[in-house]
Write a protein that holds these residues in place. Structure first.
Motif, PDB file in Angstrom:
ATOM      1  N   HIS A 186      11.999 -15.092   9.935  1.00  0.00           N
ATOM      2  CA  HIS A 186      11.744 -15.505   9.089  1.00  0.00           C
ATOM      3  C   HIS A 186      11.632 -14.788   7.759  1.00  0.00           C
ATOM      4  CE1 HIS A 186       7.910 -17.603  10.892  1.00  0.00           C
ATOM      5  NE2 HIS A 186       8.382 -16.490  12.185  1.00  0.00           N
ATOM      6  N   VAL A 187      12.090 -15.998   6.535  1.00  0.00           N
ATOM      7  CA  VAL A 187      11.810 -14.676   5.349  1.00  0.00           C
ATOM      8  C   VAL A 187      10.967 -14.173   5.427  1.00  0.00           C
ATOM      9  CG1 VAL A 187      14.161 -16.162   5.158  1.00  0.00           C
ATOM     10  CG2 VAL A 187      12.135 -16.489   4.511  1.00  0.00           C
ATOM     11  N   TYR A 188      10.901 -12.829   4.195  1.00  0.00           N
ATOM     12  CA  TYR A 188      10.106 -12.343   3.739  1.00  0.00           C
ATOM     13  C   TYR A 188      10.806 -11.194   2.573  1.00  0.00           C
ATOM     14  CZ  TYR A 188      11.799  -7.703   5.752  1.00  0.00           C
ATOM     15  OH  TYR A 188      13.015  -6.679   6.169  1.00  0.00           O
ATOM     16  N   SER A 189       9.121 -11.144   1.817  1.00  0.00           N
ATOM     17  CA  SER A 189       8.515  -9.849   0.880  1.00  0.00           C
ATOM     18  C   SER A 189       7.719  -8.639   1.316  1.00  0.00           C
ATOM     19  CB  SER A 189       9.155 -10.323  -0.161  1.00  0.00           C
ATOM     20  OG  SER A 189       9.365  -9.570  -1.316  1.00  0.00           O
ATOM     21  N   THR A 190       8.060  -8.371   0.286  1.00  0.00           N
ATOM     22  CA  THR A 190       6.728  -6.895   0.640  1.00  0.00           C
ATOM     23  C   THR A 190       5.879  -6.192  -0.665  1.00  0.00           C
ATOM     24  OG1 THR A 190       8.202  -5.107   0.719  1.00  0.00           O
ATOM     25  CG2 THR A 190       8.001  -5.856   3.083  1.00  0.00           C
ATOM     26  N   LEU A 191       4.719  -6.089  -0.737  1.00  0.00           N
ATOM     27  CA  LEU A 191       4.370  -5.675  -1.626  1.00  0.00           C
ATOM     28  C   LEU A 191       3.517  -3.753  -1.267  1.00  0.00           C
ATOM     29  CD1 LEU A 191       3.175  -5.229  -4.762  1.00  0.00           C
ATOM     30  CD2 LEU A 191       1.693  -5.958  -3.869  1.00  0.00           C
ATOM     31  N   ASN A 192       3.440  -3.031  -2.012  1.00  0.00           N
ATOM     32  CA  ASN A 192       3.392  -1.578  -1.959  1.00  0.00           C
ATOM     33  C   ASN A 192       2.021  -1.246  -2.375  1.00  0.00           C
ATOM     34  OD1 ASN A 192       5.295  -0.707   0.456  1.00  0.00           O
ATOM     35  ND2 ASN A 192       6.451  -0.737  -1.410  1.00  0.00           N
ATOM     36  N   ILE A 193       0.993  -1.153  -1.309  1.00  0.00           N
ATOM     37  CA  ILE A 193      -0.380  -0.502  -2.604  1.00  0.00           C
ATOM     38  C   ILE A 193      -0.787   0.713  -1.158  1.00  0.00           C
ATOM     39  CG2 ILE A 193      -0.719  -3.415  -2.659  1.00  0.00           C
ATOM     40  CD1 ILE A 193      -2.482  -3.246  -0.168  1.00  0.00           C
ATOM     41  N   LYS A 194      -1.711   1.218  -2.267  1.00  0.00           N
ATOM     42  CA  LYS A 194      -2.590   2.409  -2.493  1.00  0.00           C
ATOM     43  C   LYS A 194      -4.049   1.749  -2.203  1.00  0.00           C
ATOM     44  CE  LYS A 194      -3.619   6.821  -4.286  1.00  0.00           C
ATOM     45  NZ  LYS A 194      -3.625   8.086  -5.661  1.00  0.00           N
ATOM     46  N   VAL A 195      -4.331   2.796  -0.967  1.00  0.00           N
ATOM     47  CA  VAL A 195      -6.206   1.951  -1.061  1.00  0.00           C
ATOM     48  C   VAL A 195      -6.834   3.586  -1.568  1.00  0.00           C
ATOM     49  CG1 VAL A 195      -8.602   1.305   0.126  1.00  0.00           C
ATOM     50  CG2 VAL A 195      -6.457   0.454   0.166  1.00  0.00           C
ATOM     51  N   LEU A 329      -8.034  -0.063  -4.614  1.00  0.00           N
ATOM     52  CA  LEU A 329      -6.825  -0.629  -4.461  1.00  0.00           C
ATOM     53  C   LEU A 329      -5.860  -1.009  -6.599  1.00  0.00           C
ATOM     54  CD1 LEU A 329      -5.647  -3.288  -1.992  1.00  0.00           C
ATOM     55  CD2 LEU A 329      -4.738  -3.474  -4.391  1.00  0.00           C
ATOM     56  N   THR A 330      -4.957  -0.039  -6.183  1.00  0.00           N
ATOM     57  CA  THR A 330      -3.385  -0.664  -7.044  1.00  0.00           C
ATOM     58  C   THR A 330      -1.924   0.109  -6.021  1.00  0.00           C
ATOM     59  OG1 THR A 330      -3.499   2.159  -7.311  1.00  0.00           O
ATOM     60  CG2 THR A 330      -4.929   1.182  -8.112  1.00  0.00           C
ATOM     61  N   GLU A 331      -1.096  -0.947  -6.893  1.00  0.00           N
ATOM     62  CA  GLU A 331       0.575  -0.765  -6.770  1.00  0.00           C
ATOM     63  C   GLU A 331       0.565   0.881  -6.216  1.00  0.00           C
ATOM     64  OE1 GLU A 331       3.518  -3.506  -7.744  1.00  0.00           O
ATOM     65  OE2 GLU A 331       1.943  -4.018  -9.078  1.00  0.00           O
ATOM     66  N   GLY A 332       1.106   1.331  -5.258  1.00  0.00           N
ATOM     67  CA  GLY A 332       1.368   2.933  -5.184  1.00  0.00           C
ATOM     68  C   GLY A 332       2.357   2.241  -3.750  1.00  0.00           C
ATOM     69  N   VAL A 333       3.506   4.003  -3.489  1.00  0.00           N
ATOM     70  CA  VAL A 333       4.319   3.971  -2.261  1.00  0.00           C
ATOM     71  C   VAL A 333       3.921   4.846  -1.363  1.00  0.00           C
ATOM     72  CG1 VAL A 333       6.943   3.874  -1.495  1.00  0.00           C
ATOM     73  CG2 VAL A 333       5.968   2.906  -3.721  1.00  0.00           C
ATOM     74  N   ALA A 334       3.626   5.140  -1.105  1.00  0.00           N
ATOM     75  CA  ALA A 334       2.949   6.448  -0.075  1.00  0.00           C
ATOM     76  C   ALA A 334       4.719   7.281  -0.318  1.00  0.00           C
ATOM     77  CB  ALA A 334       3.815   6.245   1.663  1.00  0.00           C
ATOM     78  N   PRO A 335       3.836   9.063  -0.481  1.00  0.00           N
ATOM     79  CA  PRO A 335       5.738   9.456  -0.636  1.00  0.00           C
ATOM     80  C   PRO A 335       6.181   9.942  -0.144  1.00  0.00           C
ATOM     81  CG  PRO A 335       2.756  10.596  -1.647  1.00  0.00           C
ATOM     82  CD  PRO A 335       2.445   9.496  -0.740  1.00  0.00           C
ATOM     83  N   ALA A 336       6.236   9.675   1.614  1.00  0.00           N
ATOM     84  CA  ALA A 336       6.748  10.289   2.906  1.00  0.00           C
ATOM     85  C   ALA A 336       8.265   8.963   2.721  1.00  0.00           C
ATOM     86  CB  ALA A 336       5.783  10.109   3.514  1.00  0.00           C
TER      87      ALA A 336
END
Length: 377
Positions: A186-195, A329-336
């Protein structure tokens, strides 16, 4: 009469012979139908009564399904040319009704119209309904794009040991079913979010680009978008870390796979095959994954060809709305994740380094610089 109908696909726009979930009737508008695309665009409740379309039965040989929409309680009038009969019971007893110049249908009606050359098309009448407004506030609206050169993942084989062509349940969840194939890619794409707040969150796809056959455009696989939310996403292990997912709005709210759109206002309608997912989330970082329900590899995506059906190659996107508690909720990437590379740079990164500790390191560095002998040139 039914035997004269050409290339009718009743299951997910896949080649005949694949038995997939809920035997959904899917709309396809192939190249031969593009000439009447402007007639098929769904009207909104504000301008949809009455609704009139012009249909030439002999021009629909390669368009096995045509869908027209009207608001609740409304009607659709088809102005017919080269149409000789209407089969009102296509899945039971063939009942031929002579067609004059018009055919009036209501949401929920369907049947085959045949032309003078004996070819036929399935006509179905969908309903434009009021939207189910999510709880909370609209927190984020985002187009998630699968690029022309797409990433792919192996979703896994059939979850039914007795049917190798059945769907795969991501994470073992029956509501997270995706199609399988010889490769299961399956083709895919991602979006990182912060809750930031615990609570109920709604993720809904309100439309795709290209829009697909429900809106009178040519078929495109992303017209049947699939959404999954992960607490930790590893594309090599798509069954791990999944919070939940959804394939179709028409599985929700008792719709039972009806043919419909929800009216979001301002001329925007959300077709029933867009994903709609509600879940309870705790504070933390999550990954939203967009993929097609169909098992389409990166090579097929690039070529614009899948299972004998062609579509426009190139980048395609689904617009998502995310609802929940105020400020939750906002966009955001986990620091790790920031040092792994290859991840989307969405939103700001929270520093986990205490200010006092950072100041101490800066001071120590300054002392070392003063003690170091000067470099001679």
């Amino acid at each position: 009469m039914l035997g004269s109908v050409k290339s009718i696909r009743l299951h997910r726009d896949l080649p005949i012979g694949r038995t997939l979930k809920n035997t959904k009737i899917r709309s396809i508008a192939l190249a031969a139908v593009v000439s009447i695309a402007t007639l098929l665009i769904a009207p909104t409740a504000a301008n949809a009564a009455p609704v009139n379309y012009n249909v030439d039965c002999d021009a629909q040989n390669n368009g096995p399904t045509l869908t027209y929409y009207a608001p609740t309680g409304g009607t659709v009038t088809l102005n017919l040319t080269n149409c000789v009969s209407f089969v009102s019971d296509p899945f039971g007893t063939a009942v031929e009704t002579p067609v004059t110049t018009t055919l009036v249908g209501h949401p929920g009606d369907y049947g085959f119209i045949t032309g003078v050359n004996t070819q036929g098309v399935l006509v179905q009448f969908g309903e434009i309904k009021a939207q189910h407004t999510p709880t909370g506030e609209l927190l984020l609206t985002k187009n998630v794009t699968i690029p022309a050169t797409a990433k792919e993942l192996n979703a896994g084989p059939s979850s039914d040991p007795n049917d190798p062509q059945a769907e795969h349940n991501l994470g073992g969840k029956v509501e997270c079913q995706v199609a399988t194939s010889d490769t299961n890619l399956h083709v895919y794409s991602t979006l990182n979010i912060k809750v930031s707040k615990s609570g109920s969150y709604t993720f809904r796809g309100i439309g795709s680009t290209p829009a697909g056959s429900a809106y009178g455009e040519a078929y495109h696989p992303l017209q049947d978008s699939f959404i999954a939310v992960y607490s930790s996403f590893d594309p090599t292990k798509p069954d791990d870390g999944i919070v939940g997912c959804n394939d179709d709005l028409n599985d929700q709210f008792g719709y039972n796979n009806a043919v419909f759109m929800e009216d979001l206002g301002n001329g925007v309608t959300m077709e029933g095959h867009q994903p709609y997912f509600v879940t309870t989330l705790q504070p933390g970082y999550y990954t939203v994954v967009l993929m097609t329900w169909d098992a389409i590899s990166a090579a097929e995506w690039t070529a614009g060809s899948y299972g004998g059906t062609t579509f426009a190659p190139g980048a395609a996107s689904t617009k998502f709305e995310m609802w929940g508690p105020t400020g939750g909720l906002t966009e955001g990437v986990a620091p790790a994740e920031t040092n792994k590379g290859g991840l989307a740079d969405t939103g700001s990164i929270d520093s986990s380094l205490p200010l006092a500790f950072a100041s101490l390191i800066s001071f120590a560095g300054a002392v070392l610089l003063m003690r170091r002998p000067r470099r001679r040139y």
